[in-house]
Design a protein around this motif. Sequence first.
Motif, PDB file in Angstrom:
ATOM      1  N   ALA A 134       0.836  -1.203   0.000  1.00  0.00           N
ATOM      2  CA  ALA A 134       0.000   0.000   0.000  1.00  0.00           C
ATOM      3  C   ALA A 134       0.872   1.253   0.000  1.00  0.00           C
ATOM      4  CB  ALA A 134      -0.924  -0.008   1.210  1.00  0.00           C
ATOM      5  N   ARG A 135       1.930   1.242   0.787  1.00  0.00           N
ATOM      6  CA  ARG A 135       2.844   2.395   0.819  1.00  0.00           C
ATOM      7  C   ARG A 135       3.512   2.576  -0.537  1.00  0.00           C
ATOM      8  NH1 ARG A 135       6.657   1.608   5.788  1.00  0.00           N
ATOM      9  NH2 ARG A 135       7.535   3.544   4.983  1.00  0.00           N
ATOM     10  N   LEU A 136       3.884   1.468  -1.177  1.00  0.00           N
ATOM     11  CA  LEU A 136       4.507   1.539  -2.487  1.00  0.00           C
ATOM     12  C   LEU A 136       3.536   2.134  -3.507  1.00  0.00           C
ATOM     13  CD1 LEU A 136       6.923   0.890  -4.319  1.00  0.00           C
ATOM     14  CD2 LEU A 136       5.905  -1.375  -4.671  1.00  0.00           C
ATOM     15  N   GLN A 137       2.286   1.749  -3.445  1.00  0.00           N
ATOM     16  CA  GLN A 137       1.290   2.309  -4.364  1.00  0.00           C
ATOM     17  C   GLN A 137       1.122   3.808  -4.131  1.00  0.00           C
ATOM     18  OE1 GLN A 137      -2.244  -0.062  -3.922  1.00  0.00           O
ATOM     19  NE2 GLN A 137      -1.403  -1.803  -5.062  1.00  0.00           N
ATOM     20  N   GLU A 138       1.137   4.228  -2.873  1.00  0.00           N
ATOM     21  CA  GLU A 138       1.050   5.662  -2.576  1.00  0.00           C
ATOM     22  C   GLU A 138       2.254   6.408  -3.130  1.00  0.00           C
ATOM     23  OE1 GLU A 138      -1.311   7.605  -1.153  1.00  0.00           O
ATOM     24  OE2 GLU A 138      -2.603   5.840  -1.271  1.00  0.00           O
ATOM     25  N   VAL A 139       3.442   5.818  -2.954  1.00  0.00           N
ATOM     26  CA  VAL A 139       4.660   6.453  -3.482  1.00  0.00           C
ATOM     27  C   VAL A 139       4.580   6.534  -4.995  1.00  0.00           C
ATOM     28  CG1 VAL A 139       7.149   6.148  -3.775  1.00  0.00           C
ATOM     29  CG2 VAL A 139       6.115   5.854  -1.522  1.00  0.00           C
ATOM     30  N   GLU A 140       4.125   5.469  -5.648  1.00  0.00           N
ATOM     31  CA  GLU A 140       3.990   5.482  -7.108  1.00  0.00           C
ATOM     32  C   GLU A 140       2.981   6.548  -7.552  1.00  0.00           C
ATOM     33  OE1 GLU A 140       2.994   1.431  -8.056  1.00  0.00           O
ATOM     34  OE2 GLU A 140       5.105   0.836  -8.182  1.00  0.00           O
ATOM     35  N   LYS A 141       1.890   6.695  -6.771  1.00  0.00           N
ATOM     36  CA  LYS A 141       0.898   7.708  -7.103  1.00  0.00           C
ATOM     37  C   LYS A 141       1.505   9.113  -6.971  1.00  0.00           C
ATOM     38  CE  LYS A 141      -3.354   7.092  -5.575  1.00  0.00           C
ATOM     39  NZ  LYS A 141      -4.494   7.090  -4.609  1.00  0.00           N
ATOM     40  N   LEU A 142       2.299   9.330  -5.923  1.00  0.00           N
ATOM     41  CA  LEU A 142       2.958  10.634  -5.750  1.00  0.00           C
ATOM     42  C   LEU A 142       3.959  10.889  -6.877  1.00  0.00           C
ATOM     43  CD1 LEU A 142       3.587  10.721  -1.894  1.00  0.00           C
ATOM     44  CD2 LEU A 142       2.011  12.141  -3.219  1.00  0.00           C
ATOM     45  N   ILE A 143       4.677   9.870  -7.260  1.00  0.00           N
ATOM     46  CA  ILE A 143       5.630  10.015  -8.373  1.00  0.00           C
ATOM     47  C   ILE A 143       4.887  10.372  -9.644  1.00  0.00           C
ATOM     48  CG2 ILE A 143       7.223   8.750  -9.876  1.00  0.00           C
ATOM     49  CD1 ILE A 143       8.157   7.223  -7.384  1.00  0.00           C
ATOM     50  N   GLN A 144       3.761   9.729  -9.880  1.00  0.00           N
ATOM     51  CA  GLN A 144       2.951  10.012 -11.066  1.00  0.00           C
ATOM     52  C   GLN A 144       2.430  11.449 -11.026  1.00  0.00           C
ATOM     53  OE1 GLN A 144       2.525   7.975 -13.627  1.00  0.00           O
ATOM     54  NE2 GLN A 144       1.258   9.449 -14.730  1.00  0.00           N
ATOM     55  N   GLN A 145       1.975  11.895  -9.860  1.00  0.00           N
ATOM     56  CA  GLN A 145       1.481  13.266  -9.728  1.00  0.00           C
ATOM     57  C   GLN A 145       2.616  14.264  -9.958  1.00  0.00           C
ATOM     58  OE1 GLN A 145      -0.263  13.382  -5.816  1.00  0.00           O
ATOM     59  NE2 GLN A 145      -2.171  12.366  -6.471  1.00  0.00           N
ATOM     60  N   ASN A 146       3.791  13.982  -9.397  1.00  0.00           N
ATOM     61  CA  ASN A 146       4.943  14.866  -9.611  1.00  0.00           C
ATOM     62  C   ASN A 146       5.346  14.901 -11.083  1.00  0.00           C
ATOM     63  OD1 ASN A 146       5.175  15.727  -6.992  1.00  0.00           O
ATOM     64  ND2 ASN A 146       6.702  14.189  -6.422  1.00  0.00           N
ATOM     65  N   ALA A 147       5.269  13.747 -11.716  1.00  0.00           N
ATOM     66  CA  ALA A 147       5.615  13.698 -13.136  1.00  0.00           C
ATOM     67  C   ALA A 147       4.623  14.538 -13.943  1.00  0.00           C
ATOM     68  CB  ALA A 147       5.633  12.257 -13.621  1.00  0.00           C
ATOM     69  N   GLU A 148       3.344  14.476 -13.590  1.00  0.00           N
ATOM     70  CA  GLU A 148       2.337  15.266 -14.285  1.00  0.00           C
ATOM     71  C   GLU A 148       2.561  16.767 -14.049  1.00  0.00           C
ATOM     72  OE1 GLU A 148      -1.468  13.826 -12.961  1.00  0.00           O
ATOM     73  OE2 GLU A 148      -1.251  11.935 -14.062  1.00  0.00           O
ATOM     74  N   ARG A 149       2.901  17.162 -12.821  1.00  0.00           N
ATOM     75  CA  ARG A 149       3.173  18.571 -12.528  1.00  0.00           C
ATOM     76  C   ARG A 149       4.385  19.052 -13.313  1.00  0.00           C
ATOM     77  NH1 ARG A 149       3.202  18.286  -6.358  1.00  0.00           N
ATOM     78  NH2 ARG A 149       1.145  17.436  -6.089  1.00  0.00           N
ATOM     79  N   ASN A 150       5.426  18.212 -13.325  1.00  0.00           N
ATOM     80  CA  ASN A 150       6.624  18.582 -14.088  1.00  0.00           C
ATOM     81  C   ASN A 150       6.298  18.717 -15.572  1.00  0.00           C
ATOM     82  OD1 ASN A 150       8.205  18.666 -11.821  1.00  0.00           O
ATOM     83  ND2 ASN A 150       9.046  16.600 -12.101  1.00  0.00           N
ATOM     84  N   SER A 151       5.437  17.870 -16.046  1.00  0.00           N
ATOM     85  CA  SER A 151       5.035  17.947 -17.442  1.00  0.00           C
ATOM     86  C   SER A 151       4.269  19.251 -17.693  1.00  0.00           C
ATOM     87  CB  SER A 151       4.193  16.725 -17.774  1.00  0.00           C
ATOM     88  OG  SER A 151       3.363  16.950 -18.851  1.00  0.00           O
ATOM     89  N   ASP A 152       3.378  19.609 -16.770  1.00  0.00           N
ATOM     90  CA  ASP A 152       2.627  20.864 -16.907  1.00  0.00           C
ATOM     91  C   ASP A 152       3.569  22.074 -16.853  1.00  0.00           C
ATOM     92  OD1 ASP A 152       0.267  19.502 -17.112  1.00  0.00           O
ATOM     93  OD2 ASP A 152      -0.340  19.787 -15.014  1.00  0.00           O
TER      94      ASP A 152
END
Length: 169
Positions: A134-152
């Motif tokens: 569950a913690r790994l999924q949360e970290v992956e979700k945060l990484i995905q969100q950060n990647a989207e922000r960086n893309s924006d």
Amino acid sequence: MAVHALPLTKLAGLLIKTLSKPLSKRIKHEFSRWEITQRLLIGIGRVNHQITSRMTIWSAGYKVRSITPLEEEKALKEGAEFIGESVIFLVSGFVVIFEYNRSQTKTKEKDEIRRAQAKAERQALKAQLKAIDARLQEVEKLIQQNAERNSDISKTKSWWSGWWGSSPR
């Protein structure tokens, strides 16, 4: 230094074995008192004499031709001894069987405890694994969100640099 409990069942077994000797003497005495049991003891004594004599002769390497029967008094005495020794043997055998069964029960209980502990450990490990997952999924979700922000942000930079010719500082 560890103090161990007394093996009460073994002491009880030893006591029973010890008490079986006077009991066998009493049985021999009582059996010798009545006519019916005397005949039984004489028969047992004679059969016992036949068997032991044959075994002795065979073990010496000779063939058995004939064995003279015992006198009644000797046969009575030998039959009574056989009955007494049989009582002691049976009591000792029951004690040994009881101790064996008790030991097996203890072994089974220990195995069940080990299995239960292993099962509990497996369940704890599974729970830990689920928590880590569950913690790994949360970290992956945060990484995905950060990647989207960086893309924006990079899209914004490219739009700004295209409008003014340079990026803002």
